[in-house]
Write a protein that holds these residues in place. Structure first.
Motif, PDB file in Angstrom:
ATOM      1  N   ILE A  68       0.819  -1.226   0.000  1.00 29.98           N
ATOM      2  CA  ILE A  68       0.000   0.000   0.000  1.00 29.98           C
ATOM      3  C   ILE A  68       0.850   1.273   0.000  1.00 29.98           C
ATOM      4  CG2 ILE A  68      -1.554   1.394   1.435  1.00 29.98           C
ATOM      5  CD1 ILE A  68      -3.079  -0.593  -0.186  1.00 29.98           C
ATOM      6  N   ILE A  75       1.869   5.439  -3.167  1.00 29.04           N
ATOM      7  CA  ILE A  75       1.974   6.892  -3.055  1.00 29.04           C
ATOM      8  C   ILE A  75       2.904   7.407  -4.156  1.00 29.04           C
ATOM      9  CG2 ILE A  75       2.628   8.829  -1.589  1.00 29.04           C
ATOM     10  CD1 ILE A  75       0.237   7.296  -0.561  1.00 29.04           C
ATOM     11  N   ILE A 132      -1.551   9.341  -6.967  1.00 28.03           N
ATOM     12  CA  ILE A 132      -1.997   9.041  -5.611  1.00 28.03           C
ATOM     13  C   ILE A 132      -1.151   9.854  -4.635  1.00 28.03           C
ATOM     14  CG2 ILE A 132      -2.185   7.242  -3.860  1.00 28.03           C
ATOM     15  CD1 ILE A 132      -2.666   5.237  -6.123  1.00 28.03           C
ATOM     16  N   MET A 188      -2.239  10.215  -1.131  1.00 22.47           N
ATOM     17  CA  MET A 188      -2.432   9.781   0.248  1.00 22.47           C
ATOM     18  C   MET A 188      -3.364   8.581   0.283  1.00 22.47           C
ATOM     19  SD  MET A 188      -3.644  12.091   3.522  1.00 22.47           S
ATOM     20  CE  MET A 188      -5.374  12.137   3.022  1.00 22.47           C
ATOM     21  N   THR A 189      -3.082   7.644   1.182  1.00 18.75           N
ATOM     22  CA  THR A 189      -4.015   6.540   1.385  1.00 18.75           C
ATOM     23  C   THR A 189      -5.005   6.931   2.469  1.00 18.75           C
ATOM     24  OG1 THR A 189      -2.489   5.520   2.965  1.00 18.75           O
ATOM     25  CG2 THR A 189      -2.385   4.761   0.688  1.00 18.75           C
ATOM     26  N   ASN A 190      -6.206   6.423   2.365  1.00 15.26           N
ATOM     27  CA  ASN A 190      -7.244   6.710   3.349  1.00 15.26           C
ATOM     28  C   ASN A 190      -7.248   5.623   4.418  1.00 15.26           C
ATOM     29  OD1 ASN A 190      -8.741   9.141   2.529  1.00 15.26           O
ATOM     30  ND2 ASN A 190      -9.100   7.992   0.639  1.00 15.26           N
ATOM     31  N   GLN A 191      -7.148   6.024   5.671  1.00 12.41           N
ATOM     32  CA  GLN A 191      -7.143   5.049   6.751  1.00 12.41           C
ATOM     33  C   GLN A 191      -8.461   4.294   6.829  1.00 12.41           C
ATOM     34  OE1 GLN A 191      -4.358   4.281   8.586  1.00 12.41           O
ATOM     35  NE2 GLN A 191      -3.447   5.644   7.059  1.00 12.41           N
ATOM     36  N   PHE A 242      -8.110   1.654   2.662  1.00 10.38           N
ATOM     37  CA  PHE A 242      -6.767   1.651   2.063  1.00 10.38           C
ATOM     38  C   PHE A 242      -6.800   1.537   0.548  1.00 10.38           C
ATOM     39  CE2 PHE A 242      -5.203  -0.335   6.228  1.00 10.38           C
ATOM     40  CZ  PHE A 242      -4.787   0.895   6.707  1.00 10.38           C
ATOM     41  N   ARG A 274      -8.984   2.749  -1.625  1.00  8.80           N
ATOM     42  CA  ARG A 274      -9.557   3.880  -2.371  1.00  8.80           C
ATOM     43  C   ARG A 274      -8.882   5.164  -1.886  1.00  8.80           C
ATOM     44  NH1 ARG A 274     -13.757   2.741  -5.540  1.00  8.80           N
ATOM     45  NH2 ARG A 274     -14.434   4.909  -5.575  1.00  8.80           N
ATOM     46  N   PRO A 275      -7.717   5.490  -2.460  1.00  3.19           N
ATOM     47  CA  PRO A 275      -6.901   6.592  -1.960  1.00  3.19           C
ATOM     48  C   PRO A 275      -7.370   7.968  -2.438  1.00  3.19           C
ATOM     49  CG  PRO A 275      -5.835   5.577  -3.832  1.00  3.19           C
ATOM     50  CD  PRO A 275      -7.083   4.767  -3.565  1.00  3.19           C
ATOM     51  N   ASP A 313     -11.237  12.200  -3.835  1.00  2.00           N
ATOM     52  CA  ASP A 313     -11.191  11.299  -2.688  1.00  2.00           C
ATOM     53  C   ASP A 313     -12.049  10.076  -3.013  1.00  2.00           C
ATOM     54  OD1 ASP A 313     -11.222   9.955  -0.315  1.00  2.00           O
ATOM     55  OD2 ASP A 313     -11.609  11.712   0.936  1.00  2.00           O
ATOM     56  N   SER A 341     -12.500   7.410  -1.485  1.00  2.59           N
ATOM     57  CA  SER A 341     -13.234   6.807  -0.378  1.00  2.59           C
ATOM     58  C   SER A 341     -14.619   7.427  -0.234  1.00  2.59           C
ATOM     59  CB  SER A 341     -12.460   6.969   0.935  1.00  2.59           C
ATOM     60  OG  SER A 341     -12.419   8.335   1.336  1.00  2.59           O
TER      61      SER A 341
END
Length: 344
Positions: free
Chosen positions: A291, A295, A309, A311-314, A317, A319-320, A330, A332
């Motif tokens: 993952i 970035i 990309i 940032m990854t979404n906490q 993961f 769907r960044p 976004d 997510s």
């Protein structure tokens, strides 16, 4: 409010009194849009926009990745010759395998961007079987390292992963390369590649570990795998590692009967498989280490936009956050948009 100049009408537009305002196929100008508003038209049908984006080809990978290409090409050629040896003699040269794997493993430890290595391998679609074997071997090595195995054991896991499909050389080519769905009888024949591989490796090298991994790499935690329907604790840990690498490589590669899937989508599907099918430990360690590699990677979105990309979404993961030319997307939150391709 969503229409823009240049949109093309899918159908005739009438006002509330049934009077024709604009004709089908007309391209909307600014004045035409004003006219629609003046007549109180709330909705119109427009032709879907055709997305025809040329994804930039990564001509040059980063230097540290590019230097792996010659080693990868050599390994793919070597595996092809292994196949031919087995077809002719029934065995292969174990020293040739070590001569192929050693220089690759020596370089892998310094390669932190594993996603770029996978993209480099996926850039070569000439032969799925040989390329797939190399990917499985490489990923098996990395997963073993990430799980904390010492270098010597990780090497053995990688070598076993490289050899898991050697038994396919004994499967009839018309079945192995069949473009359509296999019949139940044909699938039973395909499943024999695990036992064939076990026999070939034992006869060629006496390496009981690699032979066992070849035999068990299609076993599953819930007992739904083959050839023996083993359950979790009955499956060798390296076979569990090879199973994860095998599934990931297969799903991200072009095959005769299936187009490759986008890398992050496959990681999400692997995550789902880790609840019952694939062993959770090697699956999650693969996801957690890949993952961060995404970035900075460029992506093509289903909206036709190209971005990278950031940032990854906490919360999700897979769907960044993507920075496109004119906005941040976004994924997510914008569930109607997806990544269709990842590239350098």
């Amino acid at each position: 409010m969503d229409i823009q100049p240049g949109d093309q009408l899918e159908a005739d537009v009438f006002n509330h009194f049934g009077v024709l305002i604009l004709q089908k196929d007309q391209e909307l100008s600014s004045s035409a849009i004003v006219k629609l508003m003046q007549h109180g038209i709330d909705y119109i049908d427009i032709r879907p926009h055709e997305v025809n984006v040329q994804v930039p080809k990564a001509e040059l990978f980063p230097p540290q990745v590019q230097k792996m290409k010659a080693l990868f090409d050599s390994a793919v050629d070597s595996f092809e010759s292994l196949f031919e040896d087995v077809l002719i003699k029934g065995t292969f040269d174990n020293e040739q395998v070590d001569r192929t794997i050693d220089p690759i493993v020596n370089q892998l430890a310094a390669q932190k961007d594993v996603v770029s290595l996978l993209l480099l391998l996926n850039d070569n679609n000439d032969n799925y079987t040989y390329n797939h074997s190399l990917q499985v071997g490489m990923l098996s090595y990395y997963i073993a390292i990430w799980l904390g195995y010492p270098q010597e054991d990780a090497y053995l896991a990688g070598k076993a992963g490289y050899l898991i499909d050697i038994g396919k050389c004994k499967i009839p080519q018309d079945i192995l390369h069949k473009p359509g769905k296999l019949t139940p009888e044909e699938f039973e024949e395909i499943k024999l590649h695990t036992t064939y591989g076990h026999e070939i490796i034992l006869n060629s090298t006496g390496d009981e570990l690699s032979a066992l991994i070849a035999l068990q790499h299609h076993e599953r935690e819930d007992g739904s795998g083959y050839p023996k329907g083993l359950h979790g604790s009955e499956i060798h840990p390296f076979a569990k590692i090879a199973a994860v690498a095998d599934v990931y490589s297969a799903m991200t590669s072009n095959r005769i009967y299936q187009s490759k899937k986008e890398l992050l989508t496959v990681l999400r599907e692997l995550n789902e498989l880790s609840f019952g099918k694939l062993s959770p430990e090697p699956t999650q360690v693969l996801i957690n280490h890949l993952i961060p590699n995404f970035i900075g990677k460029k992506v093509l979105l289903s909206s036709g936009e190209i971005g990278s990309i950031v940032m990854t979404n906490q919360s999700d993961f897979f769907r960044p956050l993507v920075k496109a030319d004119s906005r941040f997307v976004d994924l997510s939150k914008m569930r109607d948009i997806a990544i269709t391709e990842v590239y350098l």
